[in-house]
Design a protein around this motif. Structure first.
Motif, PDB file in Angstrom:
ATOM      1  N   VAL A  91      41.770 -20.532  31.330  1.00  0.00           N
ATOM      2  CA  VAL A  91      42.393 -20.496  32.659  1.00  0.00           C
ATOM      3  C   VAL A  91      43.568 -21.475  32.723  1.00  0.00           C
ATOM      4  O   VAL A  91      43.929 -21.946  33.804  1.00  0.00           O
ATOM      5  CB  VAL A  91      41.363 -20.801  33.773  1.00  0.00           C
ATOM      6  N   ASP A  92      44.138 -21.778  31.561  1.00  0.00           N
ATOM      7  CA  ASP A  92      45.272 -22.695  31.505  1.00  0.00           C
ATOM      8  C   ASP A  92      46.411 -22.231  32.408  1.00  0.00           C
ATOM      9  O   ASP A  92      46.969 -23.010  33.190  1.00  0.00           O
ATOM     10  CB  ASP A  92      45.768 -22.815  30.068  1.00  0.00           C
ATOM     11  N   LEU A  93      46.763 -20.950  32.289  1.00  0.00           N
ATOM     12  CA  LEU A  93      47.873 -20.423  33.081  1.00  0.00           C
ATOM     13  C   LEU A  93      47.550 -20.498  34.565  1.00  0.00           C
ATOM     14  O   LEU A  93      48.396 -20.891  35.379  1.00  0.00           O
ATOM     15  CB  LEU A  93      48.165 -18.972  32.666  1.00  0.00           C
ATOM     16  N   ARG A  94      46.304 -20.153  34.897  1.00  0.00           N
ATOM     17  CA  ARG A  94      45.917 -20.185  36.310  1.00  0.00           C
ATOM     18  C   ARG A  94      45.956 -21.612  36.850  1.00  0.00           C
ATOM     19  O   ARG A  94      46.400 -21.856  37.971  1.00  0.00           O
ATOM     20  CB  ARG A  94      44.517 -19.607  36.489  1.00  0.00           C
ATOM     21  N   LYS A  95      45.478 -22.574  36.022  1.00  0.00           N
ATOM     22  CA  LYS A  95      45.503 -23.974  36.462  1.00  0.00           C
ATOM     23  C   LYS A  95      46.939 -24.456  36.645  1.00  0.00           C
ATOM     24  O   LYS A  95      47.228 -25.199  37.587  1.00  0.00           O
ATOM     25  CB  LYS A  95      44.781 -24.858  35.449  1.00  0.00           C
ATOM     26  N   ASP A  96      47.833 -24.014  35.750  1.00  0.00           N
ATOM     27  CA  ASP A  96      49.245 -24.386  35.905  1.00  0.00           C
ATOM     28  C   ASP A  96      49.799 -23.824  37.203  1.00  0.00           C
ATOM     29  O   ASP A  96      50.518 -24.511  37.941  1.00  0.00           O
ATOM     30  CB  ASP A  96      50.063 -23.876  34.717  1.00  0.00           C
ATOM     31  N   LEU A  97      49.463 -22.556  37.467  1.00  0.00           N
ATOM     32  CA  LEU A  97      49.944 -21.930  38.707  1.00  0.00           C
ATOM     33  C   LEU A  97      49.333 -22.616  39.928  1.00  0.00           C
ATOM     34  O   LEU A  97      50.017 -22.825  40.936  1.00  0.00           O
ATOM     35  CB  LEU A  97      49.585 -20.437  38.710  1.00  0.00           C
ATOM     36  N   GLU A  98      48.047 -22.967  39.823  1.00  0.00           N
ATOM     37  CA  GLU A  98      47.394 -23.652  40.937  1.00  0.00           C
ATOM     38  C   GLU A  98      48.032 -25.011  41.184  1.00  0.00           C
ATOM     39  O   GLU A  98      48.282 -25.392  42.331  1.00  0.00           O
ATOM     40  CB  GLU A  98      45.903 -23.827  40.646  1.00  0.00           C
ATOM     41  N   SER A  99      48.283 -25.746  40.099  1.00  0.00           N
ATOM     42  CA  SER A  99      48.903 -27.068  40.238  1.00  0.00           C
ATOM     43  C   SER A  99      50.289 -26.955  40.853  1.00  0.00           C
ATOM     44  O   SER A  99      50.666 -27.742  41.735  1.00  0.00           O
ATOM     45  CB  SER A  99      49.001 -27.756  38.870  1.00  0.00           C
ATOM     46  N   ASP A 100      51.040 -25.943  40.384  1.00  0.00           N
ATOM     47  CA  ASP A 100      52.377 -25.723  40.927  1.00  0.00           C
ATOM     48  C   ASP A 100      52.308 -25.361  42.410  1.00  0.00           C
ATOM     49  O   ASP A 100      53.096 -25.849  43.228  1.00  0.00           O
ATOM     50  CB  ASP A 100      53.071 -24.614  40.137  1.00  0.00           C
ATOM     51  N   LEU A 101      51.318 -24.515  42.742  1.00  0.00           N
ATOM     52  CA  LEU A 101      51.157 -24.107  44.141  1.00  0.00           C
ATOM     53  C   LEU A 101      50.732 -25.289  45.006  1.00  0.00           C
ATOM     54  O   LEU A 101      51.235 -25.469  46.124  1.00  0.00           O
ATOM     55  CB  LEU A 101      50.113 -22.991  44.233  1.00  0.00           C
ATOM     56  N   ILE A 102      49.807 -26.118  44.478  1.00  0.00           N
ATOM     57  CA  ILE A 102      49.369 -27.298  45.232  1.00  0.00           C
ATOM     58  C   ILE A 102      50.537 -28.250  45.460  1.00  0.00           C
ATOM     59  O   ILE A 102      50.722 -28.784  46.561  1.00  0.00           O
ATOM     60  CB  ILE A 102      48.231 -28.007  44.477  1.00  0.00           C
ATOM     61  N   GLU A 103      51.344 -28.435  44.395  1.00  0.00           N
ATOM     62  CA  GLU A 103      52.500 -29.328  44.516  1.00  0.00           C
ATOM     63  C   GLU A 103      53.486 -28.806  45.557  1.00  0.00           C
ATOM     64  O   GLU A 103      54.003 -29.560  46.382  1.00  0.00           O
ATOM     65  CB  GLU A 103      53.184 -29.474  43.161  1.00  0.00           C
ATOM     66  N   LYS A 104      53.719 -27.485  45.518  1.00  0.00           N
ATOM     67  CA  LYS A 104      54.655 -26.897  46.487  1.00  0.00           C
ATOM     68  C   LYS A 104      54.090 -26.989  47.905  1.00  0.00           C
ATOM     69  O   LYS A 104      54.832 -27.263  48.861  1.00  0.00           O
ATOM     70  CB  LYS A 104      54.926 -25.446  46.126  1.00  0.00           C
ATOM     71  N   ASN A 105      52.776 -26.760  48.027  1.00  0.00           N
ATOM     72  CA  ASN A 105      52.159 -26.873  49.355  1.00  0.00           C
ATOM     73  C   ASN A 105      52.232 -28.302  49.874  1.00  0.00           C
ATOM     74  O   ASN A 105      52.494 -28.526  51.063  1.00  0.00           O
ATOM     75  CB  ASN A 105      50.698 -26.412  49.306  1.00  0.00           C
ATOM     76  N   ASN A 106      51.979 -29.256  48.958  1.00  0.00           N
ATOM     77  CA  ASN A 106      52.066 -30.656  49.372  1.00  0.00           C
ATOM     78  C   ASN A 106      53.489 -31.026  49.775  1.00  0.00           C
ATOM     79  O   ASN A 106      53.706 -31.754  50.746  1.00  0.00           O
ATOM     80  CB  ASN A 106      51.591 -31.574  48.248  1.00  0.00           C
ATOM     81  N   ARG A 107      54.451 -30.502  48.995  1.00  0.00           N
ATOM     82  CA  ARG A 107      55.846 -30.770  49.320  1.00  0.00           C
ATOM     83  C   ARG A 107      56.204 -30.160  50.673  1.00  0.00           C
ATOM     84  O   ARG A 107      56.875 -30.790  51.508  1.00  0.00           O
ATOM     85  CB  ARG A 107      56.753 -30.205  48.223  1.00  0.00           C
ATOM     86  N   LEU A 108      55.730 -28.927  50.877  1.00  0.00           N
ATOM     87  CA  LEU A 108      55.983 -28.259  52.156  1.00  0.00           C
ATOM     88  C   LEU A 108      55.317 -29.015  53.305  1.00  0.00           C
ATOM     89  O   LEU A 108      55.894 -29.169  54.387  1.00  0.00           O
ATOM     90  CB  LEU A 108      55.468 -26.819  52.091  1.00  0.00           C
ATOM     91  N   LYS A 109      54.084 -29.481  53.022  1.00  0.00           N
ATOM     92  CA  LYS A 109      53.370 -30.234  54.045  1.00  0.00           C
ATOM     93  C   LYS A 109      54.107 -31.527  54.375  1.00  0.00           C
ATOM     94  O   LYS A 109      54.229 -31.912  55.554  1.00  0.00           O
ATOM     95  CB  LYS A 109      51.953 -30.551  53.566  1.00  0.00           C
TER      96      LYS A 109
END
Length: 508
Positions: free
Chosen positions: A305-323
C-alpha cells in the motif's frame, strides 16, 4: 469364509485406492467425459472380475461373490454408460473364465441386464449418496437371487445361499460406500489444496502462514516482487526482525488479537525490504483452526500500500494546508476571527477541566482611520501587518494565540495565565508597537502609531459563558481608550458601569 471375505475387502480397498489415485486431479460427477466414463466402466469390470475370481466359500457347498458391487460403484460414479460397460466386461469374463454353459450364459445375460437397470437407477436424484448405493445394491441382490433361484431350482439351497450372500452384500456395500466417499473427499481436499496454492502462488498479494510466535511457515512467491526476498529467505524467520520500530506496538496488538480470538485483524505497518528500504504493507491476519494442525497457525494476506500511503500523506498534507489557509487571515498571516472563536471555546473548556485561569487580550491601533486617510489604505495594510508581526514576536509559548479580530483590532488568548503574566504580555505588545516608531502625524496621542490594550482574566466555571470574557476584554479596551489611549487596562467590575450608552463618539 472370513479369509475369503477379508480377501474381497482387500481387493476392493486396493482397487479403490488405485482408482482414487488415478482420478485424484479430476472430480467424478455427471459431467464426466466419455473417456472417464469408459475408464470407470472398464475399471468396474476388472474389479468385478477379481471379486468373481475370489469367491467367498461359507461352506463346502455354498459359493457367493460380490461382483455386483463393482457395478454399483461404476453406476454411482460414472452413470449408465459406466454401469453397463462394467456389466458387459464382467459378463464376458464370466464366460471366458468358466466356459460356455447354461449357467454362464444366464449369469452373463443377467449381469448385463442388471448393469443396464443399475445404470438407469443411477439417474435417480436422491438426497444422499448413500441412498444411491443402497438402491443399486438392493437391485443387484434381487437380480442375484432371481438368477440363483432360476439356476438351482431348489428353494432350500437358494435360501441357504442367500442367507450368506445378503449380509455379505449389505456389509460390503456399506464398507464400499464409506471407503469410496473417504477417498472422494480426500481427492477433493487434494484438489482444493492445489487450487488455493495456485491462487496463492499467482496472487499479487503476499500470502503467508505463521506459527503462533509469528515465524514464517509458508511464503508465497510474490514476496520476491513485494519485498525482494525469495520465499526460502523468509521461511523460519521472525517477521519482528523486519518491522519498523515505530510500528511495533500496533503490530503486537494486532498479533495478540489474532492469537487470542477467532477474529481477523487488519494492520498497516512498514516492512524492511531486502535492499534496506521500507514498504508499507496492509496485512489481514486470521487464526487457522479445525485443520488437524497440531498447533494453531496464522494465515496472513499482505498487500503493498506504498502508493496509497503516499497519496494519503499527500492528501493529508493538502488538507492540513487548506485547513491552515482557511484559519489564517490573508493579510497578516495570523489566525483569523473564525479560528479565534473556535480556539477560545476549546481553551475555555480546558480551563474548566484543569481549573486554571484564562486570559484574553484585545488591542487595536489608535486613530487608525486618521492613519488611512493620511497615508492611504495600502500603507494602512502594511501598518496592520507590522503590528501583527509584533504580536507574534511577543508571544513565546506554544499554546498562546494571536488572531486578527477585525479591521485594525487584534485578540490574544493566553491559557493558564494569571493577571501579572497577562499584564506583562499586554505591556510588551504596547511597548513593542511604540518601538517600531511608525509615523502617524495625525494621531492625537503621539506622532507615531500606538495601540490601546484591554485585558480580561477569569477562572472559568461550568455556569459561565466564554463570550463574557470577550465582553470583558472589550470593556477593558474601551476603558483604555477612554483614559487616553496608548495604555493597558485590566478589566474590573466598574468598567461596564462607567461606559456611557453613547460610547465614544470620536473615531478610534
Amino acid at each position: 469364509m472370513f479369509l475369503d471375505l477379508l480377501n474381497n475387502i482387500a481387493i476392493t480397498t486396493a482397487f479403490l485406492f488405485v482408482a482414487g489415485k488415478a482420478f485424484q486431479n479430476r472430480p467424478l460427477n455427471e459431467d464426466n467425459t466419455y473417456k472417464t466414463k469408459l475408464m470407470l466402466g472398464v475399471g468396474g469390470g476388472i474389479l468385478g472380475t477379481l471379486l468373481m475370481l475370489n469367491s467367498i466359500h461359507p461352506n463346502e457347498t455354498v459359493i457367493v461373490d460380490l461382483r455386483h458391487l463393482a457395478m454399483v460403484l461404476a453406476g454411482v460414479f460414472g452413470g449408465p454408460l459406466s454401469a453397463i460397460l462394467s456389466a458387459v466386461v464382467i459378463g464376458v469374463m464370466r464366460i471366458g473364465l468358466y466356459g460356455i454353459s447354461t449357467a454362464s450364459l444366464v449369469a452373463c445375460a443377467v449381469t448385463i441386464l442388471s448393469g443396464v437397470i443399475m445404470g438407469l437407477l443411477s439417474l435417480i436424484r436422491l438426497p444422499k449418496t448413500l441412498y444411491r448405493y443402497l438402491l443399486l445394491n438392493a437391485f443387484g441382490m434381487l437380480a442375484f437371487a432371481a438368477t440363483l433361484f432360476y439356476l438351482l431350482k431348489d428353494t432350500g439351497l437358494t435360501t441357504l445361499v442367500l442367507s450368506y450372500f445378503i449380509p455379505f452384500a449389505i456389509g460390503g456395500n456399506i464398507f464400499t460406500y464409506f471407503l469410496a466417499e473417504t477417498l472422494k473427499k480426500a481427492n477433493q481436499n487434494h484438489r482444493d489444496i492445489k487450487y488455493y496454492k495456485l491462487l496463492a502462488e499467482n496472487s499479487s498479494d503476499l500470502i503467508s502462514t505463521h506459527f503462533l510466535d509469528g515465524r514464517f511457515k509458508y511464503v508465497s512467491p510474490s514476496s520476491k516482487a513485494i519485498l525482494g526476498y525469495e520465499p526460502d529467505e523468509l521461511i523460519g524467520k521472525n517477521p519482528y526482525d523486519f518491522y519498523h520500530w515505530e510500528d511495533l506496538e500496533r503490530i503486537t496488538d494486532s498479533h495478540n488479537t489474532v492469537k487470542e480470538s477467532s477474529e481477523e485483524s487488519v494492520v498497516e505497518y512498514r516492512f524492511r525490504k531486502k535492499d534496506g528500504s521500507y514498504v508499507w504493507l496492509e496485512t489481514t491476519s486470521k487464526r487457522m483452526t479445525d485443520l488437524g494442525i497440531e498447533k494453531n497457525e496464522l494465515i496472513c494476506s499482505s498487500r503493498d500500500v506504498d502508493l496509497r500511503k503516499d497519496l494519503e500523506s499527500d492528501l493529508i498534507e493538502k488538507n492540513n494546508r487548506l485547513k491552515r489557509l482557511s484559519n489564517m487571515d490573508g493579510l497578516t498571516e495570523i489566525f483569523n476571527r473564525r479560528y479565534f472563536d473556535s480556539m477560545l471555546e476549546e481553551e475555555w473548556a480546558k480551563a474548566i477541566h484543569h481549573k486554571t485561569p484564562l486570559t484574553l487580550i484585545m488591542f487595536d491601533i489608535d486613530y487608525f482611520k486618521f492613519y488611512n486617510d493620511t497615508y492611504g489604505h495600502q500603507q494602512g495594510d502594511e501598518c496592520i501587518k507590522e503590528i501583527a508581526n509584533v504580536g507574534k514576536t511577543v508571544l513565546n509559548r506554544p499554546h498562546d494565540l494571536i488572531a486578527r479580530y477585525g479591521g485594525e483590532e487584534f485578540a490574544v488568548i493566553l491559557p493558564d495565565t494569571k493577571e501579572n503574566g497577562a499584564l506583562k504580555v499586554a505591556e510588551a505588545i504596547r511597548k513593542s508597537v511604540q518601538v517600531l516608531a511608525i509615523p502617524h502625524v495625525n494621531s492625537k496621542v503621539k506622532p507615531i502609531v500606538t495601540v490601546s490594550v484591554g485585558v480580561a482574566v477569569v477562572e472559568p466555571t461550568e455556569d459561565m459563558n466564554h463570550l463574557q470574557l470577550v465582553v470583558d476584554a472589550d470593556e477593558a479596551l474601551y476603558t483604555a481608550k477612554k483614559n487616553g489611549r496608548n495604555q493597558v487596562h485590566l478589566y474590573n467590575d466598574t468598567d461596564q458601569s462607567e461606559r456611557v450608552q453613547g460610547e465614544e463618539t470620536s473615531v478610534r
